[in-house]
Design an enzyme around this catalytic site. Structure first.
Site, mmCIF file in Angstrom:
data_model
loop_
_atom_site.group_PDB
_atom_site.id
_atom_site.type_symbol
_atom_site.label_atom_id
_atom_site.label_comp_id
_atom_site.label_asym_id
_atom_site.label_seq_id
_atom_site.Cartn_x
_atom_site.Cartn_y
_atom_site.Cartn_z
ATOM 1 C CB SER A 1 44.745 65.205 83.104
ATOM 2 O OG SER A 1 45.227 65.975 82.025
ATOM 3 C CG ASP B 1 45.067 71.109 78.064
ATOM 4 O OD1 ASP B 1 45.186 71.842 77.061
ATOM 5 O OD2 ASP B 1 44.736 69.915 77.992
#
Length: 304
Positions: free
Chosen positions: A97, A140
């Site tokens: 994602s 991330d």
């Protein structure tokens, strides 16, 4: 400029999953598995990938749709055609994602001249992940933007790890949102037990920083295995992950542990370079999909 293609890497964690959500330290590495987004000017909004061809669709393409909407506040985006291709398995703990979010932001940033720098891109990406997932670490999106090996929350770059990296994919989808929620509930119900576990995971990351700098892979592996035990204790492992983890260790890996939220998805093994095929074969025999990769310095970039 009518068309631009950008790509961003996935990631693995050496240490720090779940604890990083609560501000503890983590060490995360960009890996040479990439998501590529090809953006072309168009009269309408179209998003396509192996998941299908659609317009804005927050069920099928929540991250990409949110990027388009958010960046429409910065630029006059009347239409855009996006084609997404990825090496990163979805729902696997490898930052799929974050990679698609960051690659899409940079493609639109350059195509429409929004003037966003790397820090802006990482921050915007995190805000989108947090809105969709409910709670999300900035790690991330930061690592996908910047590449390399990073200790957070201080965002300090460390030496590249020059050893074998073998990822084992269980093929079992895991929901980051659900797993983060499960840990939050445990933390709420048993704070005197769970808080020390999370802080210990953070201390493992801080201890591991010096070992990464010195490239002491055996010691890094010992700490990764301890980290895995603590992740097991907070309920984010699974039988499928355990099978792959112990297969990799039995085949001679320095270490093997969950990478990402857990509950399914992927594990990662650090190995000596001559042992990568042996460890990959062991993971395959244990029922996983083995992916041999390396750490990469390259974050989000334009593809020519």
């Amino acid at each position: 400029m009518q068309t631009i293609t950008c790509s961003a890497p996935g990631k693995i964690y050496l240490f720090g999953e779940h604890a990083v959500v609560y501000g503890e330290s983590a060490i995360c590495c960009a890996v040479d598995l990439r998501t590529q987004v090809r953006a072309s000017l168009s009269d309408t909004i179209r998003i396509s990938s192996v998941l299908g061809d659609t317009g804005l669709d927050h069920d099928r393409y929540p991250y990409v749709s949110s990027v388009i909407e958010k960046m429409s506040e910065m630029a006059d985006i009347k239409g855009i055609k996006l084609r997404i291709d990825s090496d990163i398995p979805v729902g696997s703990g490898l930052g799929s994602s974050a990679a698609v979010t960051i690659a899409t932001i940079q493609a639109l940033n350059l195509l429409f001249g929004c003037g966003l720098g790397p820090e802006d891109i990482a921050t915007l990406g995190h805000s989108i992940e947090r809105r969709i997932q409910g709670a999300a670490s900035p790690t991330d999106t930061y690592v996908s933007t910047m590449g390399g090996v990073v200790i957070v929350p201080v965002k300090k770059k460390l030496n590249i790890i020059d050893c074998g990296i073998v990822i084992g994919n269980t093929g079992k989808f895991s929901s980051t949102r659900q797993l983060v929620s499960n840990v939050a509930l445990l933390k709420k119900n048993y704070p005197q037990i769970i808080d020390p576990i999370l802080s210990t995971i953070g201390r493992i990351s801080i201890t591991g920083e010096e070992l990464v700098i010195k490239q002491e892979y055996g010691s890094i592996g010992e700490l990764m295995n301890i980290n895995q035990g603590l992740l097991d204790a907070i309920g984010v492992s699974s039988p499928e992950l355990a099978d792959l983890i112990y297969a990799a260790r039995s085949a001679g890996a320095y270490s093997a542990k969950i990478t990402g939220a857990g509950g399914g998805g992927c594990m990662v093994a650090l190995t000596q370079l001559p042992d990568v095929e042996k460890v990959a074969s062991a993971i395959t025999r244990a029922g996983g999909e083995a992916i041999i990769t390396r750490i990469t310095e390259h974050g989000v970039r334009v593809e020519h």
